[in-house]
Structures are given as C-alpha cells and as structure tokens.
Design an enzyme around this catalytic site. Sequence first.
Site, PDB file in Angstrom:
ATOM      1  N   LYS A  14       0.819  -1.217   0.000  1.00  0.00           N
ATOM      2  CA  LYS A  14       0.000   0.000   0.000  1.00  0.00           C
ATOM      3  C   LYS A  14       0.861   1.279   0.000  1.00  0.00           C
ATOM      4  CE  LYS A  14      -2.626   0.097   3.580  1.00  0.00           C
ATOM      5  NZ  LYS A  14      -2.266   1.214   4.486  1.00  0.00           N
ATOM      6  N   ARG A  89      -9.401   4.065   9.586  1.00  0.00           N
ATOM      7  CA  ARG A  89      -9.160   2.724  10.112  1.00  0.00           C
ATOM      8  C   ARG A  89     -10.327   2.269  10.976  1.00  0.00           C
ATOM      9  NH1 ARG A  89      -3.271   3.214   9.953  1.00  0.00           N
ATOM     10  NH2 ARG A  89      -2.170   1.348  10.598  1.00  0.00           N
ATOM     11  N   ARG A 128      11.948 -11.355   6.572  1.00  0.00           N
ATOM     12  CA  ARG A 128      13.044 -10.428   6.858  1.00  0.00           C
ATOM     13  C   ARG A 128      13.948 -10.954   7.988  1.00  0.00           C
ATOM     14  NH1 ARG A 128      11.870  -4.250   8.337  1.00  0.00           N
ATOM     15  NH2 ARG A 128      10.521  -5.297   9.821  1.00  0.00           N
ATOM     16  N   ARG A 161      13.621 -10.316  13.781  1.00  0.00           N
ATOM     17  CA  ARG A 161      13.038  -9.423  14.798  1.00  0.00           C
ATOM     18  C   ARG A 161      11.733 -10.005  15.321  1.00  0.00           C
ATOM     19  NH1 ARG A 161      12.374  -3.611  12.288  1.00  0.00           N
ATOM     20  NH2 ARG A 161      10.362  -4.158  13.147  1.00  0.00           N
ATOM     21  N   ARG A 172      -0.935  -9.476  13.754  1.00  0.00           N
ATOM     22  CA  ARG A 172      -1.054  -8.156  13.116  1.00  0.00           C
ATOM     23  C   ARG A 172      -2.004  -8.232  11.913  1.00  0.00           C
ATOM     24  NH1 ARG A 172       2.988  -4.742  10.051  1.00  0.00           N
ATOM     25  NH2 ARG A 172       4.437  -6.484  10.126  1.00  0.00           N
TER      26      ARG A 172
END
Length: 217
Positions: A14, A89, A128, A161, A172
Amino acid sequence: MVQCVLLGLPGAGKGTQASSISSARELLHISTGDMFREAAAAGTELGLQAQEYMSRGDLVPDEVTIGMLLERISQPDAIAGFMLDGFPRTLPQASALDEALAAQGTEIDTVPYIRVPEELLMDRLTGRWSCPECSDIYHTVTRPPKVEQICDSCLSSLVQRADDQPDTVKARLDTNREWTESLAEYYESQGKLRLIDGTGAPEDITRRILETLDATG
Ligand code: AMP
C-alpha cells in the site's frame, strides 16, 4: 480532481503504491502513520500523545486522529486531490471524513483495495532477517543471503526481529483484516470499492490502480 482512500493489508504494498500513484497523478499522499511518526520525532504534544498508543501497537483515539486528518486535508495543497493511506481505520473515522467532505460539497471518489493472497503476505512479512553484528538486512525471497541464515558481510548468524516472527505477523494481519474488511464493506455499500489484484510486478499493480482512478475521474 481525485479524492481516494487506499485499502490493503500489511505487506500488500500500500505504501509503495500510494507513493507511485501520487507522483503519477500529482495527488497529495497522506499517511496518518507518517504524520504521527513525524509528530513524535518532533516531540509535539500530539506526537507524544500518539507515541504512547503506537508503541503498544494500539490505534490512536479517533478524536485525535480525525482532528489531525481533517486539518491536513483542509490545507491548500490538498485542494487538487489526495490519496489517503492508513486512514480511515475505523467506521467513525470513515463517517467523520464523509461528513467533512459533504460539508464542502465533495466526497471520496473511489477506494482501491489491493488484494494479495494471505500466504504471500505471510511470506513477505516473515521473510526479513537481519545481522545482529553489522545490521545488514536480508529477505528470504527478495534478498537471500548467499548461505542460508548467515550474513554475507561478516558471517554472523542472522536473527529475526520479534515483529517479523510468524505468530506476531499473524496477529497483526488478524487485527488489520478486521478493520480493513469492515471499511471495505462500508465503501462497497456506497459503490466506491474497487478490488485490485495486488500480485505481480509493482508497476503492473500501479497501472491497475491508475486505470481504476481514470475510470472514476
Ligand atoms: P501505519 O504506519 O499506518 O501502520 O501507522 C502506524 C501507527 O500509527 C498505527 O499502529 C497506529 O498506532 C497509528 N495510526 C495510524 N493511522 C491511524 C488511524 N487512522 N487511526 C488510529 N491510529 C492510527
């Protein structure tokens, strides 16, 4: 003039698309996340207030967020059109935006919703890895190290991480899916929602969104 809201789950691209589209159409790109981060970095009262919520991963309260966004879109540089990224949101944010625009005799024109299959989002978001010694960043799909889980530069073992670990990413996505879907329904009921295939090369996705905007405007 185009006034649009861009929807998409984390990892759907996005932010990248919002920048490409805003340069291609000279639309002002407004990201409430960026605005809060800038305010926090500048140490303003708004920033400090927002920081508290952001660091917990919570939404900043509607009163604060709506006021900030409405003030931003009333600035002269927003008159030629804007693309909102990360706002609304919540449903109260969406209706506050509609009311404010209606008061000026305008409205949101179109709402492109970038859709990417969930497995692909998980791969993008959990791929990642970084080097704890030299901070080099790798990605299992887009930038794999020469030897699996070993830093190319200093040969240390790579680490993931906490934010990028599958359980955290899943949580999430779940939270984001909830509000994104309810907003998608809201704009669908107004006939403004446009589903965009978010797979393939970024330029192709940009082209699909531009075609949608052109069909509207
Ligand atoms: P983002 O960069 O869009 O992921 O936003 C980062 C953080 O800013 C979010 O986790 C929220 O704490 C806050 N934020 C950004 N946009 C909004 C919004 N529309 N409503 C409430 N909080 C927001």
